[in-house]
Design a protein around this motif. Structure first.
Motif, PDB file in Angstrom:
ATOM      1  N   PRO A   1      -3.700 -34.528  12.536  1.00 57.52           N
ATOM      2  CA  PRO A   1      -3.155 -34.613  13.623  1.00 57.52           C
ATOM      3  C   PRO A   1      -3.153 -33.200  14.319  1.00 57.52           C
ATOM      4  O   PRO A   1      -3.390 -32.115  13.878  1.00 57.52           O
TER       5      PRO A   1
ATOM      6  N   GLN B   1       3.954 -31.886  16.171  1.00 56.47           N
ATOM      7  CA  GLN B   1       2.992 -32.744  15.981  1.00 56.47           C
ATOM      8  C   GLN B   1       2.861 -33.538  17.091  1.00 56.47           C
ATOM      9  O   GLN B   1       3.778 -34.450  17.591  1.00 56.47           O
TER      10      GLN B   1
ATOM     11  N   LEU C   1       5.551 -29.244   8.314  1.00 51.20           N
ATOM     12  CA  LEU C   1       4.217 -29.309   8.796  1.00 51.20           C
ATOM     13  C   LEU C   1       3.138 -28.306   8.520  1.00 51.20           C
ATOM     14  O   LEU C   1       1.978 -28.198   8.907  1.00 51.20           O
TER      15      LEU C   1
ATOM     16  N   TYR D   1      -6.040 -28.816  15.238  1.00 56.80           N
ATOM     17  CA  TYR D   1      -5.987 -29.879  14.324  1.00 56.80           C
ATOM     18  C   TYR D   1      -5.593 -29.233  12.942  1.00 56.80           C
ATOM     19  O   TYR D   1      -6.510 -28.568  12.085  1.00 56.80           O
TER      20      TYR D   1
ATOM     21  N   LYS E   1      -5.314 -37.594  16.535  1.00 53.17           N
ATOM     22  CA  LYS E   1      -5.715 -37.158  15.530  1.00 53.17           C
ATOM     23  C   LYS E   1      -7.267 -37.137  15.450  1.00 53.17           C
ATOM     24  O   LYS E   1      -7.873 -37.684  16.168  1.00 53.17           O
TER      25      LYS E   1
ATOM     26  N   ILE F   1      -1.769 -30.280  16.261  1.00 50.73           N
ATOM     27  CA  ILE F   1      -0.587 -29.476  16.287  1.00 50.73           C
ATOM     28  C   ILE F   1      -0.360 -28.453  17.295  1.00 50.73           C
ATOM     29  O   ILE F   1      -1.233 -27.880  17.534  1.00 50.73           O
TER      30      ILE F   1
ATOM     31  N   SER G   1      -1.761 -27.613  10.984  1.00 54.05           N
ATOM     32  CA  SER G   1      -1.097 -26.447  11.390  1.00 54.05           C
ATOM     33  C   SER G   1      -1.758 -25.038  11.221  1.00 54.05           C
ATOM     34  O   SER G   1      -1.403 -23.924  12.085  1.00 54.05           O
TER      35      SER G   1
END
Length: 381
Positions: free
Chosen positions: A319, A310, A276, A341, A314, A321, A343
């Motif tokens: 996504p 995750q 991720l 939003y 979104k 995180i 990583s």
């Protein structure tokens, strides 16, 4: 020590298009350590036993839907490095290669069985997770499911709302078993009413009790053996045998992570769900944590664990995180967590929280030192 004797050629190889019904039949017939999925002859992923058994997917679902990406491990790889790869890949089994040839698989349980005798030097307190997410007996099943999803965990200690004492435990496996049992009993068709009824049931109705526990003072080898004996992957930690409050959680993954601890001066950093990371690199993660730790020179970091999870939500395709950073230090455990939003955003939110906690610890210790000096001066008067 390497994994030469731990890796096993006892596995089943299937194509990505193989249907789950046939894979389940093969698994039950041959009882292999794992399933390696290939695409046009090349390695594509793995399917662990629990993934296969607990999956509610239909028999005609393809293997590609259930498989997980796992790192390739060399047959002569070091046990510590293999443990790190399994933890960071968030898998229980990985393919083992001899050169370019697929030799077999290595399972996390096999590693623990091989090193269990050397785990008597570590105590449960050294590796347990302290900030435990729990649930009350009267809470609804739907709420428990939300907690499991939100925190990316697989077990919830159940506590009495009045006394706070541990009364049971509920796991993702319990929930899947419950839904599957009810599904087979009720049959197909419109199940929305049945589902609502199940989600409104109290956790007390499906929790497991009594709970298999450990105490902080116990050695890790004892805890791992207890997990093997009870065919479970984690233990709730209570202060002692007579105190039923929740002190923490210790899992097989925590033990695997402990195998990666080093005695080198450089900080040992481990990342769970490293896939991720996206725009971040491992080096940037290490450098960022090091810069925070350097603000408190007296603190020695023995191990750092960064975990990404995750969510389904979104924002313009990116996504949501969750990131958790946990430091095992000479001054105890320090953590920071946050969401964002992507990583990189999530990591920096968690890093900011970690920095505040590190500086707060530094301030508390400075205050203690000042008070100690003041008391000594007063005593001299």
């Amino acid at each position: 020590m390497d994994i030469t004797d731990i890796a096993t050629p006892d596995f089943v190889e299937v194509d990505v298009d193989k249907r789950l019904g046939k894979i389940r039949a093969i698994f039950e017939r041959e009882n292999p350590r794992g399933i390696v999925v290939t695409e046009e002859g090349d390695y594509a992923g793995v399917i662990g036993e629990k993934q296969l058994v607990r999956s509610r997917m239909e028999d005609d679902t393809k293997a590609s839907v259930v498989m997980k990406s796992a790192p390739r491990v060399d047959r002569h790889e070091d046990v510590r490095e293999t443990a790190r790869m399994l933890v960071e890949g968030d898998v229980k089994v990985a393919p083992v290669f001899e050169g370019e040839k697929l030799y077999g698989v290595v399972a996390s349980d096999a590693i623990l069985e091989a090193v269990i005798d050397s785990l008597d030097a570590i105590s449960v307190e050294d590796i347990l997770t302290e900030d435990v997410v729990s649930v009350g007996e009267k809470s609804h099943v739907g709420g428990a499911i939300n907690k499991l999803r939100e925190h990316g965990i697989s077990r919830l200690p159940v506590v009495d709302e009045d006394s706070g004492k541990l009364t049971g435990i509920v796991t993702t496996h319990d929930l899947v078993e419950f839904v599957v049992r009810d599904d087979s009993r009720q049959g197909r068709g419109d199940r929305r009413g049945d589902l609502d009824r199940m989600l409104d049931l109290p956790v007390y109705d499906l929790m497991s009790s009594p709970v298999v526990t450990a105490t902080p003072a116990e050695t890790v080898d004892t805890a791992v053996q207890r997990m093997f004996d009870n065919d479970i992957s984690g233990l709730v930690v209570t202060p002692d045998e007579n105190d039923e409050r929740v002190r923490g959680i210790v899992t097989k993954t925590d033990v695997l992570r402990a195998l990666t601890f080093t005695e080198e001066e450089s900080m040992d950093v481990q990342i769970t769900n490293v896939s991720l990371l996206e725009t971040l690199s491992r080096e940037e993660v290490v450098e960022s944590i090091t810069s925070v730790v350097d603000k408190y020179q007296q603190m020695q970091v023995l191990h750092a664990h960064v975990r990404f999870h995750q969510h389904k939500e979104k924002l313009r395709g990116t996504p949501l995180i969750q990131c958790q950073i946990r430091l095992r230090t000479s001054h105890g455990q320090i953590a920071g967590s946050g969401e964002g939003y992507g990583s990189e955003h999530a990591f920096h939110v968690a890093l900011d929280k970690l920095e505040r906690n590190v500086l707060e610890l530094k301030g508390l210790n400075a205050d203690e030192k000042y008070r100690g000096q003041l008391i000594r001066k007063l005593g001299e008067l």
